[in-house]
Write a protein that holds these residues in place. Structure first.
Motif, PDB file in Angstrom:
ATOM      1  N   MET A  85     -49.661  11.185  34.125  1.00 39.44           N
ATOM      2  CA  MET A  85     -49.857  12.292  33.187  1.00 39.44           C
ATOM      3  C   MET A  85     -49.318  11.900  31.825  1.00 39.44           C
ATOM      4  O   MET A  85     -48.244  11.312  31.720  1.00 39.44           O
ATOM      5  CB  MET A  85     -49.160  13.550  33.694  1.00 39.44           C
ATOM      6  CG  MET A  85     -49.808  14.116  34.929  1.00 39.44           C
ATOM      7  SD  MET A  85     -49.084  15.662  35.429  1.00 39.44           S
ATOM      8  CE  MET A  85     -50.080  16.020  36.878  1.00 39.44           C
ATOM      9  N   GLU A 110     -50.195  14.020  42.026  1.00 38.60           N
ATOM     10  CA  GLU A 110     -49.832  14.610  40.737  1.00 38.60           C
ATOM     11  C   GLU A 110     -48.525  15.394  40.778  1.00 38.60           C
ATOM     12  O   GLU A 110     -47.964  15.710  39.738  1.00 38.60           O
ATOM     13  CB  GLU A 110     -50.944  15.562  40.254  1.00 38.60           C
ATOM     14  CG  GLU A 110     -52.228  14.869  39.872  1.00 38.60           C
ATOM     15  CD  GLU A 110     -53.225  14.802  41.021  1.00 38.60           C
ATOM     16  OE1 GLU A 110     -54.412  14.607  40.740  1.00 38.60           O
ATOM     17  OE2 GLU A 110     -52.817  14.933  42.187  1.00 38.60           O
ATOM     18  N   PHE A 114     -45.947  15.983  37.538  1.00 35.17           N
ATOM     19  CA  PHE A 114     -45.964  17.387  37.115  1.00 35.17           C
ATOM     20  C   PHE A 114     -44.544  17.957  37.104  1.00 35.17           C
ATOM     21  O   PHE A 114     -44.123  18.606  36.146  1.00 35.17           O
ATOM     22  CB  PHE A 114     -46.863  18.214  38.044  1.00 35.17           C
ATOM     23  CG  PHE A 114     -46.883  19.666  37.702  1.00 35.17           C
ATOM     24  CD1 PHE A 114     -47.676  20.131  36.668  1.00 35.17           C
ATOM     25  CD2 PHE A 114     -46.112  20.566  38.407  1.00 35.17           C
ATOM     26  CE1 PHE A 114     -47.688  21.480  36.338  1.00 35.17           C
ATOM     27  CE2 PHE A 114     -46.112  21.912  38.081  1.00 35.17           C
ATOM     28  CZ  PHE A 114     -46.906  22.374  37.042  1.00 35.17           C
ATOM     29  N   ILE A 124     -48.081  18.938  29.335  1.00 36.51           N
ATOM     30  CA  ILE A 124     -49.002  17.903  29.816  1.00 36.51           C
ATOM     31  C   ILE A 124     -50.279  18.015  29.003  1.00 36.51           C
ATOM     32  O   ILE A 124     -50.820  19.112  28.834  1.00 36.51           O
ATOM     33  CB  ILE A 124     -49.282  18.086  31.320  1.00 36.51           C
ATOM     34  CG1 ILE A 124     -47.991  17.914  32.118  1.00 36.51           C
ATOM     35  CG2 ILE A 124     -50.362  17.119  31.791  1.00 36.51           C
ATOM     36  CD1 ILE A 124     -48.100  18.345  33.572  1.00 36.51           C
ATOM     37  N   SER A 127     -54.280  14.180  32.504  1.00 34.23           N
ATOM     38  CA  SER A 127     -53.901  13.836  33.873  1.00 34.23           C
ATOM     39  C   SER A 127     -55.002  13.010  34.526  1.00 34.23           C
ATOM     40  O   SER A 127     -56.191  13.312  34.360  1.00 34.23           O
ATOM     41  CB  SER A 127     -53.676  15.125  34.682  1.00 34.23           C
ATOM     42  OG  SER A 127     -53.387  14.835  36.025  1.00 34.23           O
ATOM     43  N   CYS A 129     -55.834  10.786  38.362  1.00 30.18           N
ATOM     44  CA  CYS A 129     -55.454  10.398  39.721  1.00 30.18           C
ATOM     45  C   CYS A 129     -56.442   9.343  40.195  1.00 30.18           C
ATOM     46  O   CYS A 129     -57.657   9.529  40.103  1.00 30.18           O
ATOM     47  CB  CYS A 129     -55.479  11.612  40.649  1.00 30.18           C
ATOM     48  SG  CYS A 129     -54.890  11.247  42.318  1.00 30.18           S
ATOM     49  N   CYS A 147     -53.999  21.337  41.941  1.00 25.65           N
ATOM     50  CA  CYS A 147     -53.601  20.616  40.728  1.00 25.65           C
ATOM     51  C   CYS A 147     -54.206  21.258  39.485  1.00 25.65           C
ATOM     52  O   CYS A 147     -53.561  21.333  38.447  1.00 25.65           O
ATOM     53  CB  CYS A 147     -54.002  19.151  40.826  1.00 25.65           C
ATOM     54  SG  CYS A 147     -53.008  18.264  42.039  1.00 25.65           S
ATOM     55  N   LEU A 151     -52.072  22.609  36.358  1.00 21.02           N
ATOM     56  CA  LEU A 151     -52.365  22.162  34.993  1.00 21.02           C
ATOM     57  C   LEU A 151     -52.787  23.324  34.089  1.00 21.02           C
ATOM     58  O   LEU A 151     -52.602  23.266  32.876  1.00 21.02           O
ATOM     59  CB  LEU A 151     -53.461  21.094  35.009  1.00 21.02           C
ATOM     60  CG  LEU A 151     -53.063  19.743  35.607  1.00 21.02           C
ATOM     61  CD1 LEU A 151     -54.291  18.863  35.794  1.00 21.02           C
ATOM     62  CD2 LEU A 151     -52.026  19.054  34.750  1.00 21.02           C
TER      63      LEU A 151
END
Length: 195
Positions: A85, A110, A114, A124, A127, A129, A147, A151
């Motif tokens: 992130m 994440e 986070f 953030i 992001s 993954c 997630c 976010l």
């Protein structure tokens, strides 16, 4: 050393000697004078600028975590993943999820970055993954519903990585969270800063 109590009073240990102390002289009983200070001006919040270079560095940090943490030498070490992130101050946080016996308690990759962003008090701004399917072959995992919900607290402009059709290197396409959640459930509430 901690003070020790005895029947006749309170004793303290100091340099190997015992000395008699009154209860009022113990450190926990000292009165603390309250000092008021003038609040210091806070530094301006960093600009939430996301550049292609910073996004590429975030993907590289994610890929590097997978390669360094899981070298792929054993059969259980090949198919692994990680997340990275990008924060509003330019910091890149990475993380991965541990193996657990009960799949019902697994967490997303994440989760670690986070939680670190929350600990640092930073927003953030992007992001990603990634998962390694085979040596040298990465795939982009778009954020799951949990997630995306995490976010969402950082606003609709957070960039999230999504797979690019036909890509085998793990080079993502970037979209905003608003594009990933066109009908975000909390956007109907006036106090949710979504639109």
């Amino acid at each position: 050393s901690r003070p020790r109590r005895c029947i006749r009073g309170v004793f303290a240990v100091q340099q190997g000697r015992r000395r008699r102390m009154s209860v009022r002289s113990l450190p926990c009983r000292r009165r603390v004078r309250r000092v008021t200070t003038t609040p210091q001006p806070q530094p301006p919040a960093p600009r939430r600028t996301v550049t292609p270079d910073r996004l590429a560095a975030t993907v590289s940090a994610c890929r590097a975590l997978i390669e360094n943490r899981f070298p792929g030498e054993g059969s259980d070490d090949v198919e692994r993943g990680a997340a990275a992130m990008l924060l509003d101050d330019g910091t890149i946080l990475t993380g991965t999820a541990p193996d657990v016996v009960n799949p019902g308690v697994e967490v997303c990759h994440e989760t670690e970055p986070f939680a670190a962003a929350f600990r640092l008090g930073r927003a953030i701004v992007a992001s990603v993954c990634l998962a390694r399917e085979a040596p040298g072959r990465f795939v982009v995992l778009s954020p799951c519903g949990v997630c995306r919900e995490r976010l969402a607290g950082h606003g609709p402009d957070v960039r999230v990585a999504v797979p690019r059709p036909g890509d085998e290197r793990g080079d993502p396409a970037w979209i905003t969270l608003d594009e990933a959640l066109p009908y975000y459930w909390a956007a109907v509430f006036a106090d949710v800063p979504w639109r």
